[in-house]
Design an enzyme around this catalytic site. Structure first.
Site, PDB file in Angstrom:
ATOM      1  N   GLY A 203       0.791  -1.231   0.000  1.00 37.21           N
ATOM      2  CA  GLY A 203       0.000   0.000   0.000  1.00 37.21           C
ATOM      3  C   GLY A 203       0.816   1.269   0.000  1.00 37.21           C
ATOM      4  O   GLY A 203       1.919   1.310  -0.549  1.00 37.21           O
ATOM      5  N   LEU A 229      -4.749  -5.211  -4.397  1.00 38.31           N
ATOM      6  CA  LEU A 229      -3.609  -4.298  -4.401  1.00 38.31           C
ATOM      7  C   LEU A 229      -2.299  -4.960  -3.944  1.00 38.31           C
ATOM      8  O   LEU A 229      -2.229  -5.499  -2.845  1.00 38.31           O
ATOM      9  CB  LEU A 229      -3.926  -3.091  -3.493  1.00 38.31           C
ATOM     10  CG  LEU A 229      -2.854  -1.985  -3.447  1.00 38.31           C
ATOM     11  CD1 LEU A 229      -2.711  -1.323  -4.797  1.00 38.31           C
ATOM     12  CD2 LEU A 229      -3.178  -0.974  -2.364  1.00 38.31           C
ATOM     13  N   ASP A 230      -1.262  -4.893  -4.794  1.00 42.94           N
ATOM     14  CA  ASP A 230       0.085  -5.365  -4.464  1.00 42.94           C
ATOM     15  C   ASP A 230       0.131  -6.861  -4.149  1.00 42.94           C
ATOM     16  O   ASP A 230       1.026  -7.327  -3.428  1.00 42.94           O
ATOM     17  CB  ASP A 230       0.677  -4.577  -3.271  1.00 42.94           C
ATOM     18  CG  ASP A 230       0.814  -3.096  -3.582  1.00 42.94           C
ATOM     19  OD1 ASP A 230       0.935  -2.760  -4.776  1.00 42.94           O
ATOM     20  OD2 ASP A 230       0.780  -2.277  -2.649  1.00 42.94           O
ATOM     21  N   GLN A 231      -0.836  -7.604  -4.667  1.00 43.57           N
ATOM     22  CA  GLN A 231      -0.898  -9.042  -4.368  1.00 43.57           C
ATOM     23  C   GLN A 231      -0.649  -9.898  -5.608  1.00 43.57           C
ATOM     24  O   GLN A 231      -0.702 -11.128  -5.521  1.00 43.57           O
ATOM     25  CB  GLN A 231      -2.273  -9.415  -3.782  1.00 43.57           C
ATOM     26  CG  GLN A 231      -2.633  -8.691  -2.514  1.00 43.57           C
ATOM     27  CD  GLN A 231      -1.718  -9.035  -1.360  1.00 43.57           C
ATOM     28  OE1 GLN A 231      -1.308 -10.177  -1.226  1.00 43.57           O
ATOM     29  NE2 GLN A 231      -1.361  -8.053  -0.557  1.00 43.57           N
TER      30      GLN A 231
END
Lengths: 286, 286, 286, 286
Positions: A203, A229-231
């Site tokens: 994040g 998100l960011d995964q």
């Protein structure tokens, strides 16, 4: 990268006896010269992955016919597969915000032909980098994103990407979170550079988080964008050493060097069809 | 490490004009020869940190008198401070389980005098490594830990540490979580090596977590033990590159090389009084 | 880099008792606030090195008066010393040939103010990069170098550097060997990036040499230029892993990433007065 | 390392169409399950390299018959080849002097079965490490080497290696230069760890040389021993960062950590038949 034109086969299928024999036998039978070949068996999942470069002029037919002739084998082994042609430049659309380090880095590589791609356009939510992009002869689209216009803005980005016949979208420190629709529409084709060593510091403001936790190395992660998100699947990561004397501002500065290098490496692996997505992970045949 | 005997002053205090002048002036006034000196100003918190090595025989008095004479300055600047003598070997108690890589590594360093310490004893929840430890002439205590005897076991460890007049406790891949009482009793004196790049993969089976997430680097973290699991101040970290072909077992194997190196570095910094704890972070004057 | 204006003192002198006390005492006496201070004693040569940043507005006088007042101390301790003002931008002249990676990298850092310098001009033996440089508003001088005109060409470079009131000359992959006169005239002020891990692979075509020797890592070295080719004091180095599958062309490509990073780091250390030359070596207070 | 028993084929031959097809076809035809396979084409020399692991119990015959049946293919393609059995432990003779860091490291790996080898004996020119070796149940031979007895000493080492039925000899910081005869007799079977990043700092006292040159990284190199000192094919290398504050003694200490890690990695590659020598270079299929 080999200088001769070549076709790249990437494939994955359930593991069993005889996959390599069948595929390499098929290629040899037509006189195909293998420039490079890589294989990986995932023992946990029983799945087999491969990537083979075949010299184009060693074959008596073109890519379309190669694909047609290969299809029965692919079906027999239940392969997910694709073939690409090194002579067909990929079309890469860059998304940026205000920070220029990744953009300068990518355009330097493009300019020197290290990255042998087309950049049909650059899209940004700010107008700052227009001059630099246009000086390189690349169209620049300013698509502002506000809390109110998000849906319209992402629709416009989707339209521009489509119009540009883009293969790959690169978020080169683009400071907006793409819409789930956009992410879903292009799985394995949108690359992001996140400024932390994921899964640490997901994040916003990862360098602030790193400063608070007192870590001794900071990193960057190039990954495919997924809805969460960011995964998404990680393609490449790297780190750099810091110490107690480094402020958040110092980390931001050091981090840029890692960000641009990791993005460039991840993008190259992607463009050379070296990355095979496997669930939420990647096989990267470097 | 300098060969001559020296005293090490470490101190932190609110930042203001004249700290270095006052401290170095005091040392110079008595003819003190500074072998090494390091300073750090934390601009966010307005706190100043220092570490100074003074050659023992350059001073006309001993450590006790040096401490007495320094006390007024420490008071004037509201310092947290301590002084140590390089001739006084630290007493380090090792805790191990069944894995031998960190133990072999530390005993090799101790044997060669690279680590100039006393190891009054090794404590383990298993009896496997007794022979190896005792061959080195070091007492070995087997303190089994079960779900039922935890309180008694930790009390016994505390007793043994006390009896051994231990300065520092090192969890050299000790696979048990110490009791909160034990952690609280020795802040900044118990070092652990965690087999991940914290804050990623806290807790059990970090390599399995890393495998699941598909990271491209794995790491290890040497930190002071605090009551909260894997949350203490980080002293040292490092990483090693892996790829898709590495199984969890491969990661465990690679990880060992990082674990022992990072633990050895962190321990050396600690023993040479190079680590100053600052909240949940560390200043490490390498 | 601190945001407040500061003066940086760098000095070296024969080691003895009381140097830090005298210097920090002098600063404190005038209310000087030390933002950062670093010290190093070279035990082999008995020489002491220091670097101190003093907040400008904590002093009741300006840099000139600070220098005047400091002079007696410098004389007393037989110091080599200098003081600089963070508000005075350094003037850095870049020399390039045809390769753009270092130039793009440096101009990105300059553009974003990460490098807070003046670039009065770029000089090149080729005209290729003129457009890119001039787009940034920086004058570009094409000074061809042939076997016949070397003396005149180097005289012209010297003239341009002088005219530009340059502090520092950076050979950013400039593929010519400067004249001994030019090197001699600016000791410690000309930085080069050599594309090998010196002292391995001195001279031409280091990647070819590395390929022949079969090394498993390749590197880059940022050093001050001296009269003897690739023998000057080393400021910074780094390496990157390669393997048997990498051709000379691959090494050249990987090498660029190391070259630009190492040059940027070395240059920053130099510009922030963090590098003290000591014989043919450097003290780098990072 | 796979847990199931497997045979490893390593081979090199002139590059041409159909090598992989022929070899993998042969394996598949007998139901052979390929656990891992790696290929490399050296474009400069037109030579092809491969390494294939075949699950032993997937074949209807044993290694001897596999070799017999493979022979015609090897002949057809003019291969240099060998096959090994993961169940046949390699016999590794260690040579040491007084320094213990590599010995402790290797014996820890052997003890934990990370290195699945036989160590029939350890040979040393000093008697210091006898107790440690013998505690592990490994015979220790003290073979002093003086200026006068070199020929006899090396003959004795050769005899002990022969008597021990050694496959591989490892110079684990053995501070003597083996005789040319010994080197010639066992090409690609004697591994050395040199304490520098070759080709920098060949020969004696490399850390002193590194200190003099003022390098910013020091390294270690694991290579096959050839007749010419420190010139044999490089298997593995790594480096560690140092700075101006590090004395030669510090470098020696840091260097040990690199030496033991690089030696252990190089040795593992060698033992797993991952290293194919090619002129004075190596192909390492990690």
């Amino acid at each position: 990268m080999h200088k001769d034109r070549f076709y790249t086969l990437t494939a994955s299928c359930p593991d069993r006896v005889g996959i390599v024999a069948r595929v390499s036998g098929f290629i040899a039978e037509h006189g195909g010269w293998m420039l490079e070949s890589s294989y990986h068996a995932d023992d946990m999942d029983g799945r087999y992955f491969m990537r083979i470069e075949i010299k184009a002029d060693s074959l008596p037919f073109n890519l379309t016919e190669l694909q047609q002739r290969f299809r029965p084998i692919a079906t027999e082994f239940a392969m997910d597969w694709q073939m690409s042609d090194s002579a067909a430049q990929k079309r890469v659309v860059l998304l940026v915000s205000k920070q220029e380090h990744c953009l300068y880095d990518l355009l330097a590589r493009w300019q020197s032909k290290e990255l042998d791609i087309e950049i049909p356009c650059v899209i940004s939510n700010h107008d700052d980098l227009r001059g630099f992009v246009e000086w390189h002869g690349i169209p620049f689209h300013h698509v502002p994103v506000t809390t109110d216009n998000k849906a319209a803005a992402y629709a416009e980005i989707a339209r521009l990407f489509h119009e540009a016949r883009g293969d790959t979208m690169v978020l080169a420190r683009y400071m907006q979170i793409l819409s789930p629709e956009l992410c879903r529409a292009h799985p394995g084709r949108i690359l992001n550079i996140h400024h932390s060593f994921l899964p640490s510091f997901v994040g916003a403001k990862p360098y602030h988080q790193a400063y608070q936790r007192g870590v001794k190395l900071i990193g960057a992660t190039c990954h495919y964008v997924s809805e969460e998100l960011d995964q998404g699947p990680i393609i490449e990561q790297d780190v750099i050493r810091i110490d107690h004397s480094d402020s958040v501002e110092d980390m931001v500065r050091y981090g840029k060097d890692i960000e641009k290098t990791v993005l460039a490496r991840g993008l190259r692996y992607h463009l050379e069809d070296r990355v095979l997505v496997h669930g939420n992970k990647t096989v990267v045949f470097r």
